[in-house]
Enzyme design. Structure first.
Site, PDB file in Angstrom:
ATOM      1  N   GLU A   1      -0.231   2.127   9.269  1.00  0.00           N
ATOM      2  CA  GLU A   1      -1.423   2.391   9.745  1.00  0.00           C
ATOM      3  C   GLU A   1      -1.308   2.943  11.299  1.00  0.00           C
ATOM      4  OE1 GLU A   1      -4.043   2.143   7.958  1.00  0.00           O
ATOM      5  OE2 GLU A   1      -3.194   0.842   6.290  1.00  0.00           O
TER       6      GLU A   1
ATOM      7  N   THR B   1      -3.982   5.278   7.217  1.00  0.00           N
ATOM      8  CA  THR B   1      -2.938   4.763   6.259  1.00  0.00           C
ATOM      9  C   THR B   1      -1.786   5.773   5.985  1.00  0.00           C
ATOM     10  OG1 THR B   1      -4.603   3.503   5.326  1.00  0.00           O
ATOM     11  CG2 THR B   1      -2.901   3.889   4.184  1.00  0.00           C
TER      12      THR B   1
ATOM     13  N   CYS C   1      -3.569   7.756  -2.012  1.00  0.00           N
ATOM     14  CA  CYS C   1      -4.614   7.568  -2.481  1.00  0.00           C
ATOM     15  C   CYS C   1      -5.665   8.428  -1.760  1.00  0.00           C
ATOM     16  CB  CYS C   1      -5.185   6.268  -3.055  1.00  0.00           C
ATOM     17  SG  CYS C   1      -3.843   5.132  -3.372  1.00  0.00           S
TER      18      CYS C   1
ATOM     19  N   CYS D   1      -4.940  -0.575  -6.821  1.00  0.00           N
ATOM     20  CA  CYS D   1      -3.661  -0.904  -6.203  1.00  0.00           C
ATOM     21  C   CYS D   1      -3.497  -2.416  -5.971  1.00  0.00           C
ATOM     22  CB  CYS D   1      -3.400  -0.267  -4.825  1.00  0.00           C
ATOM     23  SG  CYS D   1      -4.856  -0.486  -3.531  1.00  0.00           S
TER      24      CYS D   1
ATOM     25  N   HIS E   1     -12.533   6.143  -3.382  1.00  0.00           N
ATOM     26  CA  HIS E   1     -11.552   5.339  -2.827  1.00  0.00           C
ATOM     27  C   HIS E   1     -11.676   3.918  -3.004  1.00  0.00           C
ATOM     28  CE1 HIS E   1      -8.070   5.011  -0.310  1.00  0.00           C
ATOM     29  NE2 HIS E   1      -8.527   4.351   0.684  1.00  0.00           N
TER      30      HIS E   1
ATOM     31  N   TYR F   1      -8.973   0.912  -5.417  1.00  0.00           N
ATOM     32  CA  TYR F   1      -8.305  -0.238  -4.947  1.00  0.00           C
ATOM     33  C   TYR F   1      -7.687  -1.192  -6.257  1.00  0.00           C
ATOM     34  CZ  TYR F   1      -8.476  -0.219  -0.069  1.00  0.00           C
ATOM     35  OH  TYR F   1      -8.321  -0.046   1.049  1.00  0.00           O
TER      36      TYR F   1
ATOM     37  N   GLU G   1      -6.500  -5.138   4.491  1.00  0.00           N
ATOM     38  CA  GLU G   1      -6.900  -3.906   4.038  1.00  0.00           C
ATOM     39  C   GLU G   1      -8.169  -4.028   2.723  1.00  0.00           C
ATOM     40  OE1 GLU G   1      -3.840  -1.358   2.703  1.00  0.00           O
ATOM     41  OE2 GLU G   1      -4.596   0.356   3.434  1.00  0.00           O
TER      42      GLU G   1
ATOM     43  N   CYS H   1       0.856  -1.228  -0.003  1.00  0.00           N
ATOM     44  CA  CYS H   1       0.054  -0.070  -0.111  1.00  0.00           C
ATOM     45  C   CYS H   1       0.796   1.144   0.024  1.00  0.00           C
ATOM     46  CB  CYS H   1      -0.969   0.006   1.319  1.00  0.00           C
ATOM     47  SG  CYS H   1      -1.733   1.523   1.656  1.00  0.00           S
TER      48      CYS H   1
HETATM   49 FE1  SF4 Z   1      -3.200   1.814   0.009  1.00  0.00          FE
HETATM   50 FE2  SF4 Z   1      -4.674   0.935  -2.103  1.00  0.00          FE
HETATM   51 FE3  SF4 Z   1      -5.791   2.596  -0.080  1.00  0.00          FE
HETATM   52 FE4  SF4 Z   1      -4.110   3.422  -1.929  1.00  0.00          FE
HETATM   53  S1  SF4 Z   1      -6.236   2.556  -2.383  1.00  0.00           S
HETATM   54  S2  SF4 Z   1      -4.053   3.995   0.111  1.00  0.00           S
HETATM   55  S3  SF4 Z   1      -2.566   1.823  -2.059  1.00  0.00           S
HETATM   56  S4  SF4 Z   1      -5.055   0.240   0.157  1.00  0.00           S
HETATM   57 FE    FE Z   2      -6.891   2.140   2.594  1.00  0.00          FE
END
Ligand code: SF4
Ligand code: FE
Length: 483
Positions: free
Chosen positions: A258, A192, A105, A299, A293, A297, A447, A101
């Site tokens: 975190e 985060t 974001c 990500c 958000h 993801y 997460e 992570c």
């Molecule tokens: Fe982390 Fe993914 Fe959330 Fe971005 S979207 S803060 S990389 S978990």
């Molecule tokens: Fe997150």
């Protein structure tokens, strides 16, 4: 725009009140538990550097609608569908680059949600939040800052509203109004990248009623403001990062972060307040932030790329890669991973322009995207563990491998395919361990379940966004019932 090095230097100037393992941490930049997470955040600057990564300029940078200057995409307000699509793709690239992570974001999603909601509040109440917000945004863009978008309150008894709690601080709220600002008290959980951030943006965590209006507040502050206390969250195997050497960590470069964040009577000047008791907009802000958000993801498809690559390699290292069931499992992993990515892209391609001019994702598909993410990484991780074999849970340590008496036995009996150095096999197994049950699993699994809201929150939104009546009409017509 800042370089990665300039970002790290800027973190050295922050004065957080930070605690970890029961002790105060004063030099957090060089702390071996924290540094991999900071390096991960720094990657969001590094990949935007034209001299190092010209191929990512389109994904990692954008043109500010406020100043016309080139800025990091994480500070950008989406001005088109193309911006939304590039945001999804950027998430995947960074997820694959860091295997973790990368934390930035949340701030981008908070900025975009606030660009719409401050405009809408002004439209209803004639307040001046949007111009205040745009002034803050310009500062964030000019300085290329990281913002922590802080939404989740402690929540106490989940069966009670904020104003009904036995302890009024279970949701962040205003406790005093002064001529020049407000004083706030409470907490934000699961933050985060909190101590990798320059600014913290606090937002309500749920829809509010009139009796909850002291909880309907939005503000931004420098993250090291007086009265904000950070308590660092533990992650599985975190102390492996302070062992030396570091093969056992799995991901030797990056990690997540975190924190529990406490607001112990913190002063916020009015120019940093972007919602104040307009409780009827709290739910809308939550929905907008959460939808953005949930898109972010993508990500996890980047992290999935790493895990699929690791699974293919470990099969090659162990001599099983040609078995048909291994090939099938790799294909299953790819299908799951691409399904997640496809939904993130779909909600971007179906995005639209809101009154403020900001482009917003398609809410239904953003929620389907995140609901996939709450399940598929677990399936991918299960397949990876299946392919890897039991050694991910039983291997001796790196120190045993390097021990003068027993090292030769560890090397001999962990050897796989002859031409592959045993150390490579161990490193790859450790990476799979990291992502499926170690440090990286905090990001890749837990997460994925709860970040951007737990699965039930997505189910509620999917039910609300779907026109089941239309579907019933289609069914009735086709079997001859008068719709
Ligand atoms: Fe982390 Fe993914 Fe959330 Fe971005 S979207 S803060 S990389 S978990
Ligand atoms: Fe997150």
């Amino acid at each position: 725009m800042k370089t990665a090095r300039e970002y790290i230097d800027s973190m050295k100037r922050m004065r957080f009140e930070l605690y970890m393992f029961g002790e105060q941490v004063t030099t957090h930049v060089d702390n071996p538990i924290i540094r991999p997470a900071m390096n991960c955040m720094a990657a969001t600057y590094e990949l935007a550097e034209d001299s190092k990564f010209p191929q990512y300029q389109e994904l990692m940078t954008a043109t500010s609608h406020l100043t016309g200057k080139k800025i990091n995409r994480f500070c950008h307000i989406h001005q088109s569908v193309e911006d939304l699509v590039n945001k999804s793709k950027m998430g995947r690239v960074l997820g694959a680059y860091t295997g973790s992570c990368f934390q930035r974001c949340v701030g981008m999603d908070a900025l975009n949600a606030l660009s719409m909601v401050t405009y809408d509040i002004d439209g209803k109440y004639g307040t001046g939040y949007n111009s205040r917000f745009l002034k803050f945004l310009r500062y964030v863009q000019d300085e290329d800052l990281v913002c922590d978008g802080a939404m989740t309150d402690a929540k106490g008894d989940r069966g009670r509203r904020p104003s009904e709690q036995a302890d009024p601080d279970q949701y962040l709220h205003v406790v005093e109004e002064k001529p020049n600002g407000i004083v706030v008290r409470g907490n934000k959980m699961h933050q985060t990248g909190a101590v990798n951030s320059h600014e913290i943006i606090c937002m309500p965590t749920r829809a509010m009623l009139e009796e909850d209006k002291d909880y309907a507040i939005v503000f931004a502050l420098p993250s090291d403001s007086q009265g904000i206390i950070y308590i660092y969250g533990r992650q599985p195997c975190d102390t492996r990062k302070i062992e030396s050497p570091n093969m056992d960590v799995g991901n030797v470069l990056y990690g997540g972060q975190e924190c529990m964040v406490v607001f112990d009577d913190v002063f916020v000047p009015w120019e940093r307040v972007f919602m104040y008791k307009e409780y009827d907009f709290a739910g809308d802000l939550v929905e907008k932030f959460a939808s953005y958000h949930r898109q972010s993801y993508a990500c996890k498809s980047g992290m999935g790329d790493v895990l699929i690559g690791a699974s293919q390699l470990i099969a090659e290292y162990q001599g099983t890669s040609k078995a048909s069931h291994i090939r099938d499992k790799i294909i299953d992993m790819i299908q799951l991973n691409e399904t997640m990515m496809s939904c993130s892209l779909a909600c971007a391609y179906e995005g639209h322009r809101e009154g403020s001019g900001t482009y917003f994702v398609d809410v239904l598909r953003a929620n389907v995207s995140k609901l996939n993410v709450a399940r598929f990484p677990y399936d991918i991780a299960r397949l990876a563990q299946d392919i890897a074999g039991g050694a991910i849970a039983t291997m001796p340590s790196e120190k045993d491998l390097k021990h003068p008496r027993i090292g030769k036995y560890v090397a001999k009996y962990l050897q796989g395919v002859e031409r592959i150095p045993v150390e490579n096999r161990i490193r790859m197994l450790r990476l799979i361990e990291n992502l499926t049950m170690g440090l990286g699993a905090a990001c890749y699994l837990a997460e994925s379940m709860h970040g951007a809201g737990s699965p039930m929150a997505q189910r509620i939104m999917i039910a609300r966004q779907t026109d089941v009546e239309r579907m019933k009409g289609s069914a009735k017509r086709l079997c001859g019932i008068d719709p």
